[in-house]
Design a protein around this motif. Structure first.
Motif, short mmCIF file in Angstrom:
data_model
loop_
_atom_site.label_atom_id
_atom_site.label_comp_id
_atom_site.label_asym_id
_atom_site.label_seq_id
_atom_site.Cartn_x
_atom_site.Cartn_y
_atom_site.Cartn_z
N THR A 1 -15.33 -27.93 20.58
CA THR A 1 -15.18 -27.64 21.84
C THR A 1 -15.76 -28.71 22.47
OG1 THR A 1 -17.51 -26.02 22.01
CG2 THR A 1 -15.09 -24.82 21.76
N ASP A 2 -16.47 -29.96 21.53
CA ASP A 2 -16.80 -31.18 22.71
C ASP A 2 -15.80 -31.98 23.43
OD1 ASP A 2 -18.45 -32.61 23.44
OD2 ASP A 2 -19.58 -33.76 21.86
N PRO A 3 -15.57 -31.68 24.40
CA PRO A 3 -14.43 -32.44 24.97
C PRO A 3 -14.35 -34.25 25.30
CG PRO A 3 -15.79 -31.25 26.90
CD PRO A 3 -16.38 -31.19 25.24
N ASP A 4 -15.85 -34.13 24.76
CA ASP A 4 -16.54 -35.32 25.37
C ASP A 4 -16.41 -35.84 23.84
OD1 ASP A 4 -17.20 -35.03 27.81
OD2 ASP A 4 -19.36 -34.52 27.18
N ASN A 5 -15.58 -35.88 22.68
CA ASN A 5 -16.44 -36.22 21.38
C ASN A 5 -15.44 -35.52 20.26
OD1 ASN A 5 -18.37 -38.54 21.81
ND2 ASN A 5 -19.80 -36.73 21.18
N PRO A 6 -13.61 -35.16 20.98
CA PRO A 6 -13.02 -34.47 20.31
C PRO A 6 -12.91 -34.79 18.79
CG PRO A 6 -11.95 -36.13 21.17
CD PRO A 6 -13.59 -36.83 22.21
N LEU A 7 -12.77 -33.99 17.90
CA LEU A 7 -12.35 -34.50 16.02
C LEU A 7 -11.10 -35.17 15.61
CD1 LEU A 7 -14.14 -30.73 15.20
CD2 LEU A 7 -15.57 -32.80 15.38
N SER A 8 -11.05 -35.10 15.11
CA SER A 8 -9.61 -35.84 13.88
C SER A 8 -9.69 -34.75 13.62
CB SER A 8 -10.36 -37.15 13.41
OG SER A 8 -11.21 -36.78 11.99
N GLU A 9 -8.30 -34.72 13.27
CA GLU A 9 -7.28 -33.09 12.40
C GLU A 9 -8.07 -32.88 11.49
OE1 GLU A 9 -5.49 -30.86 13.08
OE2 GLU A 9 -5.39 -31.95 14.56
N THR A 10 -8.92 -34.02 10.16
CA THR A 10 -9.08 -33.44 9.34
C THR A 10 -10.62 -33.02 9.69
OG1 THR A 10 -8.14 -35.78 8.03
CG2 THR A 10 -10.24 -35.01 7.01
N GLN A 11 -11.27 -33.51 10.56
CA GLN A 11 -12.39 -33.06 11.24
C GLN A 11 -12.85 -31.99 11.70
OE1 GLN A 11 -13.82 -36.21 13.78
NE2 GLN A 11 -15.62 -37.64 12.79
N LYS A 12 -11.47 -31.69 12.26
CA LYS A 12 -11.58 -30.16 12.65
C LYS A 12 -11.02 -28.97 11.80
CE LYS A 12 -8.59 -27.93 16.46
NZ LYS A 12 -8.81 -26.90 14.93
N GLU A 13 -10.56 -29.38 10.81
CA GLU A 13 -10.00 -28.73 10.05
C GLU A 13 -11.86 -28.57 8.73
OE1 GLU A 13 -7.44 -30.03 6.81
OE2 GLU A 13 -5.54 -29.94 8.28
N SER A 14 -12.23 -29.42 8.86
CA SER A 14 -13.22 -29.19 7.98
C SER A 14 -14.96 -28.05 8.18
CB SER A 14 -13.66 -30.78 7.50
OG SER A 14 -13.72 -31.41 7.02
N VAL A 15 -14.45 -28.41 9.53
CA VAL A 15 -15.91 -27.96 10.74
C VAL A 15 -15.04 -26.23 11.23
CG1 VAL A 15 -16.45 -26.94 13.10
CG2 VAL A 15 -16.44 -29.37 12.72
N ASP A 16 -13.47 -25.99 10.98
CA ASP A 16 -13.01 -25.09 10.98
C ASP A 16 -13.59 -24.23 9.92
OD1 ASP A 16 -12.13 -24.90 13.26
OD2 ASP A 16 -9.73 -25.14 12.45
N GLN A 17 -13.61 -24.53 8.17
CA GLN A 17 -13.87 -24.19 7.65
C GLN A 17 -14.99 -23.58 7.23
OE1 GLN A 17 -11.63 -23.36 5.41
NE2 GLN A 17 -13.15 -22.88 3.27
N ILE A 18 -15.49 -24.50 7.73
CA ILE A 18 -17.56 -24.18 7.69
C ILE A 18 -17.87 -23.58 9.14
CG2 ILE A 18 -19.72 -25.55 8.50
CD1 ILE A 18 -19.04 -27.98 8.02
N ALA A 19 -17.21 -23.14 9.90
CA ALA A 19 -17.01 -22.07 11.18
C ALA A 19 -16.20 -20.65 10.15
CB ALA A 19 -16.51 -22.23 12.19
N ARG A 20 -15.54 -20.32 9.23
CA ARG A 20 -14.86 -19.39 8.90
C ARG A 20 -15.53 -18.70 7.96
NH1 ARG A 20 -10.31 -22.00 9.35
NH2 ARG A 20 -10.23 -22.52 7.53
N ALA A 21 -16.40 -19.73 7.03
CA ALA A 21 -17.42 -19.58 5.84
C ALA A 21 -18.34 -18.94 6.31
CB ALA A 21 -17.32 -20.86 5.17
N GLY A 22 -18.95 -19.66 7.63
CA GLY A 22 -20.45 -18.48 8.55
C GLY A 22 -20.38 -18.37 8.43
N TRP A 23 -19.11 -17.45 9.34
CA TRP A 23 -18.90 -16.28 10.41
C TRP A 23 -19.12 -14.68 9.33
CZ3 TRP A 23 -20.27 -15.08 14.56
CH2 TRP A 23 -19.49 -16.20 15.72
N HIS A 24 -17.96 -15.43 7.63
CA HIS A 24 -18.07 -14.29 6.81
C HIS A 24 -19.29 -14.37 5.85
CE1 HIS A 24 -16.37 -12.93 3.13
NE2 HIS A 24 -17.47 -13.61 2.78
N LEU A 25 -20.39 -15.38 5.83
CA LEU A 25 -21.54 -15.56 5.39
C LEU A 25 -22.66 -14.39 6.50
CD1 LEU A 25 -22.91 -15.45 3.11
CD2 LEU A 25 -23.71 -17.73 4.20
N LEU A 26 -21.70 -14.35 7.42
CA LEU A 26 -22.92 -14.16 9.04
C LEU A 26 -22.49 -12.39 8.56
CD1 LEU A 26 -25.20 -13.90 10.38
CD2 LEU A 26 -22.82 -13.83 12.39
#
Length: 192
Positions: free
Chosen positions: A139-164
């Protein structure tokens, strides 16, 4: 072993099993009083059919656990008793071993529950940091992620929520085992 005795506690008869049980010959047993062999017995408590557990005493003075069954009979003017005595040493040792095993299992179960609870809390703290930083990156408006980075961070978030969620389930399990889970009463639509 079988012992026959009178109302004063004088032993009148004994069988060979009583010899082995008390470690003395029948003639020696018959010179004893019942209190010498069964020090805790109370003749005044003997009713038509008495069954109890108490201590026996061997010829060397050692005590051992026995179960006792006493039957009272009348023989003419005299009250006589027949006493069945069984050595309960093996049963008492088994009972003690079961108690110790149960206590050990309960201690191990408490230790496991404490470990699960502690580990779940310890894992939850860094997991919250991982999820928090993943959300900041997403959600950082000053430093938006590239599409590849966005997919990677989304994967980290999904795995993190699952682990939580898994960590929370372990915490709930620890609460259930500790008897600290609270029931939530709510209406439920059963037509779904």
């Amino acid at each position: 072993g079988i012992l026959g005795f009178d109302a004063e506690g004088r032993i009148r008869a004994a069988n060979p099993a009583a010899e082995q049980l008390f470690g003395m010959k029948v003639e020696e047993i018959k010179r004893r009083r019942l209190k010498d062999l069964l020090p805790d017995v109370r003749l005044e408590d003997a009713n038509p059919s008495m069954v109890c557990e108490l201590s026996g005493r061997r010829s060397d003075g050692r005590k051992f656990p026995v179960s006792l069954s006493v039957e009272r009979t009348e023989s003419g003017k005299e009250s006589l008793f027949v006493c069945l005595v069984r050595d309960n040493t093996a049963e008492q040792l088994s009972r003690q071993a079961l108690i110790e095993a149960r206590d050990g299992a309960e201690r191990a179960n408490r230790a496991k529950s404490e470990f699960l609870s502690t580990m779940s809390h310890e894992l939850r703290t860094p997991m919250n940091s991982i999820l928090g930083f993943a959300q900041l990156l997403q959600t950082d408006p000053d430093n938006p992620l590239s599409e590849t980075q966005k997919e990677s961070v989304d994967q980290i978030a999904r795995a993190g929520w699952h682990l939580l969620q898994l960590i929370n389930d372990v915490l709930d399990l620890a609460k259930v085992e500790a008897g600290k889970i609270e029931a939530i009463l709510a209406d439920v639509d059963l037509d779904v």
